[in-house]
Write an enzyme that holds these catalytic residues in place. Structure first.
Site, mmCIF file in Angstrom:
data_model
loop_
_atom_site.group_PDB
_atom_site.id
_atom_site.type_symbol
_atom_site.label_atom_id
_atom_site.label_comp_id
_atom_site.label_asym_id
_atom_site.label_seq_id
_atom_site.Cartn_x
_atom_site.Cartn_y
_atom_site.Cartn_z
ATOM 1 N N SER A 144 0.806 -1.203 -0.012
ATOM 2 C CA SER A 144 0.049 -0.069 -0.076
ATOM 3 C C SER A 144 0.935 1.395 -0.016
ATOM 4 O O SER A 144 2.073 1.099 0.645
ATOM 5 C CB SER A 144 -0.858 0.213 1.310
ATOM 6 O OG SER A 144 -1.396 0.934 1.554
ATOM 7 N N TYR A 169 -1.439 -0.511 10.590
ATOM 8 C CA TYR A 169 -1.797 -1.418 9.516
ATOM 9 C C TYR A 169 -0.600 -1.343 8.392
ATOM 10 O O TYR A 169 0.037 -2.120 7.568
ATOM 11 C CB TYR A 169 -3.001 -0.663 8.809
ATOM 12 C CG TYR A 169 -3.157 -0.955 7.498
ATOM 13 C CD1 TYR A 169 -3.304 -2.399 6.946
ATOM 14 C CD2 TYR A 169 -3.102 -0.136 6.441
ATOM 15 C CE1 TYR A 169 -3.535 -2.600 5.598
ATOM 16 C CE2 TYR A 169 -3.265 -0.338 4.996
ATOM 17 C CZ TYR A 169 -3.442 -1.762 4.637
ATOM 18 O OH TYR A 169 -3.491 -2.016 3.103
ATOM 19 N N LYS A 173 2.447 -3.836 6.474
ATOM 20 C CA LYS A 173 2.934 -4.020 4.954
ATOM 21 C C LYS A 173 4.466 -3.466 5.035
ATOM 22 O O LYS A 173 5.103 -4.474 4.212
ATOM 23 C CB LYS A 173 2.165 -2.871 4.315
ATOM 24 C CG LYS A 173 0.620 -3.071 4.158
ATOM 25 C CD LYS A 173 0.405 -4.236 3.452
ATOM 26 C CE LYS A 173 -1.105 -4.644 3.294
ATOM 27 N NZ LYS A 173 -1.464 -5.830 2.662
HETATM 28 P P1 NAD Z 1 -10.749 -6.732 1.485
HETATM 29 O O1 NAD Z 1 -10.979 -6.860 2.849
HETATM 30 O O2 NAD Z 1 -12.018 -6.741 0.466
HETATM 31 O O3 NAD Z 1 -10.134 -8.231 1.046
HETATM 32 C C1 NAD Z 1 -9.388 -8.992 1.899
HETATM 33 C C2 NAD Z 1 -9.894 -10.491 1.942
HETATM 34 O O4 NAD Z 1 -8.948 -11.326 2.684
HETATM 35 C C3 NAD Z 1 -11.056 -10.646 2.621
HETATM 36 O O5 NAD Z 1 -12.010 -11.553 1.745
HETATM 37 C C4 NAD Z 1 -11.091 -11.373 3.947
HETATM 38 O O6 NAD Z 1 -11.991 -12.197 4.130
HETATM 39 C C5 NAD Z 1 -9.816 -12.146 3.461
HETATM 40 N N1 NAD Z 1 -8.937 -12.511 4.717
HETATM 41 C C6 NAD Z 1 -8.613 -11.611 5.739
HETATM 42 N N2 NAD Z 1 -7.817 -12.069 6.581
HETATM 43 C C7 NAD Z 1 -7.633 -13.388 6.149
HETATM 44 C C8 NAD Z 1 -6.726 -14.466 6.609
HETATM 45 N N3 NAD Z 1 -6.105 -14.316 7.820
HETATM 46 N N4 NAD Z 1 -7.016 -15.717 6.170
HETATM 47 C C9 NAD Z 1 -7.860 -15.809 4.745
HETATM 48 N N5 NAD Z 1 -8.562 -14.842 4.473
HETATM 49 C C10 NAD Z 1 -8.309 -13.757 4.924
HETATM 50 O O7 NAD Z 1 -9.479 -6.005 1.115
HETATM 51 P P2 NAD Z 1 -9.124 -5.303 -0.285
HETATM 52 O O8 NAD Z 1 -9.579 -4.038 -0.526
HETATM 53 O O9 NAD Z 1 -9.480 -6.310 -1.411
HETATM 54 O O10 NAD Z 1 -7.635 -5.384 -0.004
HETATM 55 C C11 NAD Z 1 -6.697 -6.620 -0.564
HETATM 56 C C12 NAD Z 1 -5.198 -6.182 -0.031
HETATM 57 O O11 NAD Z 1 -4.858 -5.046 -0.444
HETATM 58 C C13 NAD Z 1 -5.137 -5.983 1.472
HETATM 59 O O12 NAD Z 1 -4.015 -6.636 1.848
HETATM 60 C C14 NAD Z 1 -4.950 -4.599 1.767
HETATM 61 O O13 NAD Z 1 -4.250 -4.607 2.637
HETATM 62 C C15 NAD Z 1 -4.497 -4.163 0.441
HETATM 63 N N6 NAD Z 1 -4.544 -2.803 0.009
HETATM 64 C C16 NAD Z 1 -6.180 -2.347 0.102
HETATM 65 C C17 NAD Z 1 -6.131 -0.973 -0.493
HETATM 66 C C18 NAD Z 1 -7.787 -0.478 -0.470
HETATM 67 O O14 NAD Z 1 -7.800 0.764 -0.341
HETATM 68 N N7 NAD Z 1 -8.618 -1.349 -0.709
HETATM 69 C C19 NAD Z 1 -5.231 0.070 -0.392
HETATM 70 C C20 NAD Z 1 -3.788 -0.750 -0.518
HETATM 71 C C21 NAD Z 1 -3.568 -1.923 -0.200
HETATM 72 N N1 UFG Z 2 -12.327 11.866 3.305
HETATM 73 C C1 UFG Z 2 -13.305 12.735 3.292
HETATM 74 N N2 UFG Z 2 -14.428 12.518 4.128
HETATM 75 C C2 UFG Z 2 -14.687 10.868 4.250
HETATM 76 C C3 UFG Z 2 -13.573 10.095 3.964
HETATM 77 C C4 UFG Z 2 -12.479 10.521 3.635
HETATM 78 O O1 UFG Z 2 -13.109 13.999 3.291
HETATM 79 O O2 UFG Z 2 -16.001 10.767 4.913
HETATM 80 C C5 UFG Z 2 -11.096 12.264 2.595
HETATM 81 C C6 UFG Z 2 -9.727 11.958 3.423
HETATM 82 O O3 UFG Z 2 -9.458 12.868 4.256
HETATM 83 C C7 UFG Z 2 -8.664 12.007 2.460
HETATM 84 C C8 UFG Z 2 -9.469 11.298 1.153
HETATM 85 O O4 UFG Z 2 -10.974 11.466 1.368
HETATM 86 O O5 UFG Z 2 -8.286 13.281 1.995
HETATM 87 C C9 UFG Z 2 -9.356 10.034 0.811
HETATM 88 O O6 UFG Z 2 -9.758 9.138 2.089
HETATM 89 P P1 UFG Z 2 -9.850 7.590 1.967
HETATM 90 O O7 UFG Z 2 -10.193 7.063 3.410
HETATM 91 O O8 UFG Z 2 -10.878 7.189 1.043
HETATM 92 O O9 UFG Z 2 -8.406 6.987 1.925
HETATM 93 P P2 UFG Z 2 -6.950 7.355 2.618
HETATM 94 O O10 UFG Z 2 -6.189 7.971 1.410
HETATM 95 O O11 UFG Z 2 -7.070 7.828 3.791
HETATM 96 O O12 UFG Z 2 -6.609 5.645 2.771
HETATM 97 C C10 UFG Z 2 -6.700 5.054 1.713
HETATM 98 C C11 UFG Z 2 -6.579 3.186 2.416
HETATM 99 C C12 UFG Z 2 -5.675 3.202 3.009
HETATM 100 C C13 UFG Z 2 -4.181 3.044 2.221
HETATM 101 C C14 UFG Z 2 -4.216 4.340 1.705
HETATM 102 C C15 UFG Z 2 -2.924 4.695 0.954
HETATM 103 O O13 UFG Z 2 -7.825 3.271 3.266
HETATM 104 O O14 UFG Z 2 -5.679 1.595 3.628
HETATM 105 O O15 UFG Z 2 -5.375 4.877 0.911
HETATM 106 O O16 UFG Z 2 -3.075 3.894 -0.172
HETATM 107 F F1 UFG Z 2 -3.320 2.822 3.114
#
Ligand code: NAD
Ligand code: UFG
Length: 359
Positions: A144, A169, A173
């Site tokens: 991330s 979190y 990573k």
């Molecule tokens: P998500 O929660 O939708 O998907 C993660 C999946 O992993 C879920 O289906 C959950 O049930 C499963 N899971 C969690 N722990 C587990 C375990 N111990 N064993 C088996 N299954 C397990 O999240 P996502 O948004 O699809 O994210 C996927 C990956 O990408 C994650 O590693 C997350 O940290 C990373 N990531 C997500 C974002 C984002 O904004 N969505 C940003 C950067 C990185």
């Molecule tokens: N924001 C608002 N109102 C809301 C929610 C968010 O103004 O109700 C703003 C936040 O302050 C930020 C922007 O919208 O400026 C984006 O916020 P998000 O919560 O959508 O995303 P973040 O950038 O805070 O975080 C996301 C993921 C993290 C990841 C990060 C970098 O949630 O897990 O991007 O990849 F680490």
């Protein structure tokens, strides 16, 4: 809507000579993993999903099979359970692993850091041990942009400091990235791609899969679509005094289908000449919260009620990717626009209530 979509499985029956590599997808029932499964099948890969469904709907396997036109193998299990993992590795001849499974809420990780270290770090460790035992040597890992913490400058390149995230979190990573890189260095035949995502949004254009968090969403796009669906809801904008173009936070939003395509490109790179690499997956464009709201209003024709609220603790002002490495090395770039992201997010919201749709 599905009728408008050619079944991907049908498209693939026409492909000739494509090797059927089998990819083990941890967290494949989740938001990003499910979109990557669709892209993998589209490119002729076989997929085995492993998920404990802690943050996924039990509807996803059916939706995926419908969308892919083939039955997808899904195993329910937890990554920290060595015997559950071994069952899968011994039952299937796995060629590569894509590792999405993990917990991802920044706020939850601050409230309960041990749960995050336990799930994300120990889960990844167990996965790597099982891969080693079964001689599986290709890994694509979900990292991330949070590893960059508060960036010194933007756009952010992969060689920017990535050791001091602002939350537990993010630290899980950082630790997993290091573990994977150490494993690669210890074994030249092990290859890994570490992908640092910026802000994934949107959903598959079919409306069949999308982001379906258990509990209250915390990210901007699902909260925005919730506000669009509920005339009584008011979206909070966290801070209007950041040093940005209009004072609101700036992020690099990337459509989840573009992100999924980036994974297949990364897997191809892992499979050939590269031992390990780290790539940003973003668009390279930064949009403010107000710009996202306006784009959504224009794309979907719905007015969003919002109010300015105090800054959210831990938020950074501005974060967007330098994408030149991914463009050159992976031969991949994001193609979808902010309008596409808004339209697809809204279609998903309309077809599936975000709150309480889990079964
Ligand atoms: P998500 O929660 O939708 O998907 C993660 C999946 O992993 C879920 O289906 C959950 O049930 C499963 N899971 C969690 N722990 C587990 C375990 N111990 N064993 C088996 N299954 C397990 O999240 P996502 O948004 O699809 O994210 C996927 C990956 O990408 C994650 O590693 C997350 O940290 C990373 N990531 C997500 C974002 C984002 O904004 N969505 C940003 C950067 C990185
Ligand atoms: N924001 C608002 N109102 C809301 C929610 C968010 O103004 O109700 C703003 C936040 O302050 C930020 C922007 O919208 O400026 C984006 O916020 P998000 O919560 O959508 O995303 P973040 O950038 O805070 O975080 C996301 C993921 C993290 C990841 C990060 C970098 O949630 O897990 O991007 O990849 F680490």
């Amino acid at each position: 809507l599905l009728n408008a979509w050619t079944s991907i499985g049908e498209q693939h029956q026409c492909r000739v000579g494509k090797a059927h590599l089998k990819v083990f997808v941890t967290g494949g029932a989740g938001y990003i993993g499910s979109h990557v499964v669709v892209e993998l099948v589209k490119h002729g890969y076989e997929v085995v999903i492993f998920d404990n469904f802690s943050n996924a709907s039990s509807n996803v396997p059916t939706a995926l099979s419908e969308l892919c036109g083939v039955q997808i193998t899904v195993t329910s299990g937890d990554l920290r359970d060595a015997s559950a993992l071994e069952c899968v590795f011994s039952d299937h001849s796995i060629d590569a692993v894509m590792h999405f499974a993990g917990l991802k809420s920044v706020a939850e990780s601050v409230a309960d850091p041990l749960m995050y270290y336990d799930n994300n770090v120990l889960g990844s460790l167990q996965l790597c041990k099982s891969m080693r035992k079964y001689d599986v040597k290709r890994l694509v890992f979900s990292s991330s942009a949070t590893v960059y913490g508060d960036p010194i400058s933007v756009p952010i390149r992969e060689d920017a400091p990535a050791v001091n995230p602002t939350n537990p979190y993010g630290m899980t990573k950082v630790i997993c990235e290091k573990m994977v890189l150490d494993l690669c260095r210890s074994d030249p035949s092990f290859s890994a791609g570490i992908l640092r995502y910026f802000n994934p949004v949107g959903a598959h254009p079919s409306g069949l899969i999308g982001e379906d968090p258990k509990g209250q969403p915390a990210n901007l796009m699902p909260l925005l679509t919730n506000a669009a669906a509920d005339p009584t809801a008011v979206l909070k904008i966290y801070g209007c005094d950041y040093p940005t173009k209009d004072g609101t936070g700036v992020r690099d939003y990337i459509h989840v289908c573009d992100l999924a395509a980036g994974h297949v490109a990364a897997l191809n790179r892992c499979s050939t000449d590269s031992q390990h690499f780290i790539a940003n997956l973003g668009t390279g464009n930064g949009f403010s919260v107000l710009e996202v709201i306006r784009a959504f209003e224009q794309a979907c024709g719905i007015k969003i009620a919002y109010q300015i609220a105090p800054r959210r603790p831990g938020d950074v002002a501005i974060c967007y990717a330098d994408t030149s490495y991914a463009t050159e090395f992976l031969n991949w770039r994001a193609e979808k626009t902010l309008k596409d992201m808004c339209l697809d997010s809204w279609r998903w919201q309309e077809q599936n209530s975000l709150l309480g749709s889990h079964m």
